[in-house]
Design a protein around this motif. Structure first.
Motif, PDB file in Angstrom:
ATOM      1  N   UNK A   1      -7.438   5.823   8.528  1.00 35.10           N
ATOM      2  CA  UNK A   1      -8.593   6.317   9.267  1.00 35.10           C
ATOM      3  C   UNK A   1      -9.677   6.478   8.212  1.00 35.10           C
ATOM      4  N   UNK A   2     -10.375   7.601   8.142  1.00 33.52           N
ATOM      5  CA  UNK A   2     -11.322   7.823   7.053  1.00 33.52           C
ATOM      6  C   UNK A   2     -10.551   8.151   5.775  1.00 33.52           C
ATOM      7  N   UNK A   3      -9.300   8.566   5.957  1.00 36.22           N
ATOM      8  CA  UNK A   3      -8.364   8.732   4.853  1.00 36.22           C
ATOM      9  C   UNK A   3      -7.110   7.965   5.230  1.00 36.22           C
ATOM     10  N   UNK A   4      -6.342   7.573   4.232  1.00 39.90           N
ATOM     11  CA  UNK A   4      -5.067   6.942   4.489  1.00 39.90           C
ATOM     12  C   UNK A   4      -4.000   8.019   4.407  1.00 39.90           C
ATOM     13  N   UNK A   5      -3.153   8.078   5.402  1.00 38.03           N
ATOM     14  CA  UNK A   5      -2.043   9.020   5.445  1.00 38.03           C
ATOM     15  C   UNK A   5      -0.751   8.224   5.355  1.00 38.03           C
ATOM     16  N   UNK A   6       0.086   8.583   4.412  1.00 35.24           N
ATOM     17  CA  UNK A   6       1.383   7.948   4.248  1.00 35.24           C
ATOM     18  C   UNK A   6       2.440   9.034   4.394  1.00 35.24           C
ATOM     19  N   UNK A   7       3.436   8.782   5.234  1.00 36.72           N
ATOM     20  CA  UNK A   7       4.500   9.755   5.470  1.00 36.72           C
ATOM     21  C   UNK A   7       5.837   9.152   5.095  1.00 36.72           C
ATOM     22  N   UNK A   8       6.685   9.971   4.519  1.00 38.45           N
ATOM     23  CA  UNK A   8       8.080   9.596   4.339  1.00 38.45           C
ATOM     24  C   UNK A   8       8.924  10.597   5.115  1.00 38.45           C
TER      25      UNK A   8
ATOM     26  N   UNK B   1      -3.056  17.273  14.615  1.00 35.96           N
ATOM     27  CA  UNK B   1      -4.341  17.861  14.242  1.00 35.96           C
ATOM     28  C   UNK B   1      -5.260  16.855  13.546  1.00 35.96           C
ATOM     29  N   UNK B   2      -4.697  15.763  13.044  1.00 35.16           N
ATOM     30  CA  UNK B   2      -5.476  14.788  12.275  1.00 35.16           C
ATOM     31  C   UNK B   2      -5.838  13.529  13.050  1.00 35.16           C
ATOM     32  N   UNK B   3      -5.063  13.178  14.080  1.00 35.40           N
ATOM     33  CA  UNK B   3      -5.220  11.894  14.739  1.00 35.40           C
ATOM     34  C   UNK B   3      -5.150  12.012  16.243  1.00 35.40           C
TER      35      UNK B   3
ATOM     36  N   UNK C   1       0.835  -1.201   0.000  1.00 34.88           N
ATOM     37  CA  UNK C   1       0.000   0.000   0.000  1.00 34.88           C
ATOM     38  C   UNK C   1       0.873   1.255   0.000  1.00 34.88           C
ATOM     39  N   UNK C   2       1.929   1.246   0.797  1.00 34.96           N
ATOM     40  CA  UNK C   2       2.868   2.370   0.811  1.00 34.96           C
ATOM     41  C   UNK C   2       3.457   2.571  -0.581  1.00 34.96           C
ATOM     42  N   UNK C   3       3.859   1.485  -1.224  1.00 29.94           N
ATOM     43  CA  UNK C   3       4.444   1.577  -2.568  1.00 29.94           C
ATOM     44  C   UNK C   3       3.448   2.162  -3.558  1.00 29.94           C
ATOM     45  N   UNK C   4       2.181   1.738  -3.484  1.00 32.40           N
ATOM     46  CA  UNK C   4       1.167   2.254  -4.422  1.00 32.40           C
ATOM     47  C   UNK C   4       0.891   3.737  -4.212  1.00 32.40           C
TER      48      UNK C   4
ATOM     49  N   UNK D   1      16.594  15.540   7.906  1.00 37.62           N
ATOM     50  CA  UNK D   1      15.403  15.802   8.718  1.00 37.62           C
ATOM     51  C   UNK D   1      14.504  16.895   8.134  1.00 37.62           C
ATOM     52  N   UNK D   2      14.951  17.560   7.074  1.00 37.15           N
ATOM     53  CA  UNK D   2      14.103  18.546   6.386  1.00 37.15           C
ATOM     54  C   UNK D   2      13.325  17.906   5.242  1.00 37.15           C
ATOM     55  N   UNK D   3      13.523  16.616   5.024  1.00 40.48           N
ATOM     56  CA  UNK D   3      12.875  15.898   3.932  1.00 40.48           C
ATOM     57  C   UNK D   3      11.714  15.076   4.492  1.00 40.48           C
ATOM     58  N   UNK D   4      10.537  15.692   4.552  1.00 39.45           N
ATOM     59  CA  UNK D   4       9.344  15.057   5.104  1.00 39.45           C
ATOM     60  C   UNK D   4       8.192  15.253   4.127  1.00 39.45           C
ATOM     61  N   UNK D   5       7.565  14.154   3.734  1.00 40.38           N
ATOM     62  CA  UNK D   5       6.452  14.214   2.781  1.00 40.38           C
ATOM     63  C   UNK D   5       5.266  13.453   3.324  1.00 40.38           C
ATOM     64  N   UNK D   6       4.054  13.971   3.072  1.00 36.85           N
ATOM     65  CA  UNK D   6       2.824  13.331   3.482  1.00 36.85           C
ATOM     66  C   UNK D   6       1.899  13.251   2.282  1.00 36.85           C
ATOM     67  N   UNK D   7       1.284  12.069   2.094  1.00 36.73           N
ATOM     68  CA  UNK D   7       0.265  11.861   1.072  1.00 36.73           C
ATOM     69  C   UNK D   7      -1.027  11.512   1.793  1.00 36.73           C
ATOM     70  N   UNK D   8      -2.147  12.042   1.307  1.00 38.83           N
ATOM     71  CA  UNK D   8      -3.460  11.736   1.865  1.00 38.83           C
ATOM     72  C   UNK D   8      -4.317  11.101   0.776  1.00 38.83           C
ATOM     73  N   UNK D   9      -4.877   9.931   1.069  1.00 35.90           N
ATOM     74  CA  UNK D   9      -5.704   9.193   0.110  1.00 35.90           C
ATOM     75  C   UNK D   9      -7.011   8.821   0.766  1.00 35.90           C
ATOM     76  N   UNK D  10      -8.096   8.973   0.024  1.00 36.91           N
ATOM     77  CA  UNK D  10      -9.399   8.519   0.535  1.00 36.91           C
ATOM     78  C   UNK D  10      -9.409   7.001   0.461  1.00 36.91           C
ATOM     79  N   UNK D  11      -9.918   6.393   1.539  1.00 39.10           N
ATOM     80  CA  UNK D  11      -9.990   4.935   1.615  1.00 39.10           C
ATOM     81  C   UNK D  11     -11.145   4.458   0.777  1.00 39.10           C
TER      82      UNK D  11
END
Length: 138
Positions: free
Chosen positions: A116-123, A71-73, A13-16, A128-138
């Motif tokens: 949760x109601x959305x899937x959150x994936x973080x890298x 703020x999300x969880x 799922x993370x890969x997708x 430490x300045x390289x932080x990414x978040x993706x939000x996907x509807x489940x």
């Protein structure tokens, strides 16, 4: 040796969600075996070249990531983490506050998946300045 099914499905799922199209199938294949997971880990600290930055939110520091997650969880919810940090090398399901406490700002390449109601994936990158978040509807 085969990875356990729950970890394998979560890594796929993370890969997708987070890995660029031209590398996605390679990392989905890695999720099936312990040897493949080790290959994935080998690149995890410097993974920025493999991620799909389109649609990702970029955060320049750990505090921004922490505030966003807070703020999300509820920090008592369970998420999944996969990291070059020893305790997470095989993937681990744990409370979000423990994962964040262990990995955020650590300088270890890490993926975190929260459903949760959305899937959150973080890298979280080695930088430490390289932080990414993706939000996907489940």
């Amino acid at each position: 040796m085969k990875t356990d099914q729950r970890t394998e499905e979560t890594l796929k799922k993370i890969a997708r969600i987070a890995i660029a199209n031209n590398r996605r199938s390679r990392f989905i294949g890695f999720a099936s075996t312990s040897r493949g997971v080790e290959k994935w880990l080998k690149d995890l600290d410097h993974f920025e070249n493999y991620i799909d930055k389109r649609g990702a939110i970029s955060f320049g520091d750990s505090r921004q990531v922490h505030d966003f997650l807070n703020s999300k969880f509820s920090m008592n919810e369970v998420g999944f983490a996969f990291s070059t940090q020893n305790e997470y090398r095989k993937g681990r399901f744990e409370k979000i506050d423990v994962i964040i406490g262990d990995l955020l700002g650590s300088g270890n390449g890490s993926f975190i998946l929260i459903n949760k109601c959305k899937t959150f994936c973080l890298y979280l990158g080695e930088d430490v300045r390289s932080n990414f978040v993706w939000m996907w509807k489940v």
